[in-house]
Motif scaffolding. Structure first.
Motif, mmCIF file in Angstrom:
data_model
loop_
_atom_site.group_PDB
_atom_site.id
_atom_site.type_symbol
_atom_site.label_atom_id
_atom_site.label_comp_id
_atom_site.label_asym_id
_atom_site.label_seq_id
_atom_site.Cartn_x
_atom_site.Cartn_y
_atom_site.Cartn_z
ATOM 1 N N HIS A 236 0.886 -1.168 0.000
ATOM 2 C CA HIS A 236 0.000 0.000 0.000
ATOM 3 C C HIS A 236 0.924 1.218 0.000
ATOM 4 O O HIS A 236 1.095 1.883 1.004
ATOM 5 C CB HIS A 236 -0.891 -0.055 1.247
ATOM 6 N N TYR A 237 1.589 1.412 -1.105
ATOM 7 C CA TYR A 237 2.588 2.482 -1.165
ATOM 8 C C TYR A 237 1.947 3.857 -1.176
ATOM 9 O O TYR A 237 0.898 4.064 -1.794
ATOM 10 C CB TYR A 237 3.453 2.311 -2.416
ATOM 11 N N ASN A 238 2.578 4.803 -0.490
ATOM 12 C CA ASN A 238 2.315 6.208 -0.733
ATOM 13 C C ASN A 238 3.050 6.573 -2.012
ATOM 14 O O ASN A 238 4.245 6.266 -2.141
ATOM 15 C CB ASN A 238 2.885 7.065 0.409
ATOM 16 N N ILE A 239 2.354 7.177 -2.944
ATOM 17 C CA ILE A 239 3.030 7.619 -4.165
ATOM 18 C C ILE A 239 2.811 9.120 -4.314
ATOM 19 O O ILE A 239 1.681 9.582 -4.447
ATOM 20 C CB ILE A 239 2.500 6.876 -5.407
ATOM 21 N N LEU A 240 3.908 9.869 -4.240
ATOM 22 C CA LEU A 240 3.856 11.326 -4.381
ATOM 23 C C LEU A 240 4.610 11.726 -5.642
ATOM 24 O O LEU A 240 5.616 11.084 -5.991
ATOM 25 C CB LEU A 240 4.528 11.999 -3.172
ATOM 26 N N SER A 241 4.124 12.761 -6.296
ATOM 27 C CA SER A 241 4.908 13.284 -7.410
ATOM 28 C C SER A 241 6.196 13.870 -6.828
ATOM 29 O O SER A 241 6.234 14.250 -5.647
ATOM 30 C CB SER A 241 4.119 14.365 -8.159
ATOM 31 N N ALA A 242 7.241 13.932 -7.649
ATOM 32 C CA ALA A 242 8.518 14.457 -7.155
ATOM 33 C C ALA A 242 8.342 15.887 -6.640
ATOM 34 O O ALA A 242 8.988 16.297 -5.673
ATOM 35 C CB ALA A 242 9.569 14.398 -8.255
ATOM 36 N N ALA A 243 7.414 16.626 -7.267
ATOM 37 C CA ALA A 243 7.172 18.008 -6.832
ATOM 38 C C ALA A 243 6.549 18.045 -5.428
ATOM 39 O O ALA A 243 6.986 18.805 -4.561
ATOM 40 C CB ALA A 243 6.263 18.707 -7.840
ATOM 41 N N GLU A 244 5.523 17.197 -5.207
ATOM 42 C CA GLU A 244 4.896 17.124 -3.882
ATOM 43 C C GLU A 244 5.924 16.719 -2.825
ATOM 44 O O GLU A 244 5.982 17.275 -1.728
ATOM 45 C CB GLU A 244 3.779 16.070 -3.874
ATOM 46 N N PHE A 245 6.729 15.709 -3.200
ATOM 47 C CA PHE A 245 7.743 15.209 -2.272
ATOM 48 C C PHE A 245 8.738 16.315 -1.922
ATOM 49 O O PHE A 245 9.133 16.479 -0.773
ATOM 50 C CB PHE A 245 8.461 14.003 -2.899
ATOM 51 N N GLY A 246 9.100 17.114 -2.938
ATOM 52 C CA GLY A 246 10.035 18.216 -2.735
ATOM 53 C C GLY A 246 9.475 19.269 -1.795
ATOM 54 O O GLY A 246 10.179 19.811 -0.943
ATOM 55 N N THR A 247 8.158 19.538 -1.939
ATOM 56 C CA THR A 247 7.521 20.524 -1.075
ATOM 57 C C THR A 247 7.588 20.087 0.389
ATOM 58 O O THR A 247 7.845 20.883 1.285
ATOM 59 C CB THR A 247 6.043 20.723 -1.489
ATOM 60 N N THR A 249 9.753 17.745 1.821
ATOM 61 C CA THR A 249 11.056 17.403 2.391
ATOM 62 C C THR A 249 12.144 18.397 2.051
ATOM 63 O O THR A 249 13.218 18.373 2.649
ATOM 64 C CB THR A 249 11.512 16.020 1.861
ATOM 65 N N GLY A 250 11.895 19.245 1.064
ATOM 66 C CA GLY A 250 12.926 20.170 0.616
ATOM 67 C C GLY A 250 13.939 19.525 -0.311
ATOM 68 O O GLY A 250 14.906 20.164 -0.716
ATOM 69 N N GLU A 251 13.721 18.258 -0.672
ATOM 70 C CA GLU A 251 14.674 17.541 -1.537
ATOM 71 C C GLU A 251 14.130 17.515 -2.965
ATOM 72 O O GLU A 251 13.007 17.073 -3.194
ATOM 73 C CB GLU A 251 14.852 16.101 -1.023
#
Ligand code: ADP
Ligand code: MG
Length: 335
Positions: A236-247, A249-251
């Motif tokens: 049951h993976y969380n899947i975030l777009s790289a943009a969402e993930f960046g927002t 974590t700052g990465e």
């Protein structure tokens, strides 16, 4: 060379291209599963191996021989279906003996092999019963015995447990796996149930719209999905777009999506000092018990992240509570 090989296999029904360039190798003595959603081509691939469908293009090899155009009855393949269709007018022993009779195996040898295989599947005391008298998993075991008594080169199981309730299903999964290992059989098991595939397989071939999306052992499939589809279908993976993930974590990662499992995230009330982690904040939105785990839905800005924690009363968070989240970088899979 591998025991079973599909080489550039294509299968179309009219305009509908159901299998698209399947390349698959299966080792002798292994149980592999074809896992995937309904309609992705699992049964069609099995039927091409059994010779019940003619391939549109490509080759099928079994035990060193090209069997692409061999008659089904000469392929040495055993099959068990969801509708295991025992002959209602034959008792269990006669059902199991059927394939041997077709092959004109002498009566004495037939009797010996039938009683041996009934012992293996735990039906020795049901030999004289008719299908209508069987219950709770016994028909499946009879169908299994009927398929393996002819000692096929490969056993094909097409969703044989799909119509059975969960508890019995789990015990039959374990039983089938044990029998397959004890007899050293090569088997291909079809299922749309990822848990079933996890429990049973040496190798899982994940199918999606007529292609093999990923081939891996169960652990690798679970921990390292190779594509977004694999991450969606397995666990049951969380899947975030790289943009969402960046927002969060700052990465800034150089990929389309980032996937991580709910149990890989840690929730704390104070900022975490864990190293080699990404850190961010969230608010508990909801919680749902799943057996021995509690799944929190956490609002993180505009994104929702699911987090699983073991069900312990000491680790309960309130709805609306602000919390800190952290995850090891190595547990974030770039897709
Ligand atoms: P799965 O077993 O993964 O659910 P199938 O292999 O049964 O999928 O079917 C894959 C696709 O092929 C589906 O779109 C199905 O409608 C189509 N299909 C399967 N068998 C036939 C057939 N005999 N004639 C026409 N279309 C078929
Ligand atoms: Mg099917």
């Amino acid at each position: 060379m591998s025991y079973i090989r599909f080489e550039h296999l294509y299968k179309s029904f009219g305009q509908n291209e159901v299998l698209k360039d399947i390349n698959l190798e299966i080792e002798q003595g292994q149980l592999v599963t074809l896992l995937g959603p309904s309609g992705c081509g699992k049964s069609t691939l099995l039927r091409c191996l059994a010779g019940l469908e003619a391939v549109t293009a490509g080759k099928v090899y079994l035990d060193g021989a090209d069997i692409t155009n061999v008659n089904p009855k000469d392929r040495d393949v055993g099959m068990v279906f969801q509708q295991y269709s025992l002959f209602p007018n034959l008792n269990v022993a006669q059902n199991v003996a059927f394939g041997l009779k077709m092959k004109k195996v002498p009566k004495e040898e037939t009797d010996r092999r039938v009683s041996e295989i009934l012992r293996v599947v735990g039906l020795s005391d049901k030999a004289g019963q008719y299908p209508s008298q069987l219950s709770g998993g016994q028909p499946q075991r009879a169908a299994l015995a009927r398929a393996i008594v002819i000692q096929p080169k490969v056993l094909l199981l097409d969703e044989p447990l799909s119509a059975i309730d969960a508890l019995l299903r789990r015990s039959l999964q374990i039983e089938i796996r044990k029998i397959q290992k004890d007899l050293g059989m090569t088997a291909i098991f079809v299922t749309h149930d990822q848990d079933e595939a996890m429990v049973m397989s040496d190798v899982i071939h994940l199918m999606h719209q007529g292609i093999i999306e990923q081939s891996a052992n169960p652990t690798e499939m679970y921990t390292r999905p190779a594509t977004k589809f694999a991450a969606t279908f397995i666990g049951h993976y969380n899947i975030l777009s790289a943009a969402e993930f960046g927002t969060l974590t700052g990465e800034k990662l150089d990929c389309q999506d980032v996937a991580f499992r709910p149990e890989a995230v840690e929730i704390t009330l104070q900022p975490s000092q864990r190293e080699n982690c990404y850190h961010w904040k969230g608010v508990i939105d909801d919680s749902l018990p799943h057996g021995n785990i509690l799944r929190y839905a956490v609002r993180c800005g505009g994104t929702q992240v699911d987090v699983d924690v073991l069900f312990r009363t000491s680790m309960m968070f309130d709805h609306g509570q602000e919390i800190y989240m952290s995850i090891k970088k190595e547990n974030c899979i770039q897709l």
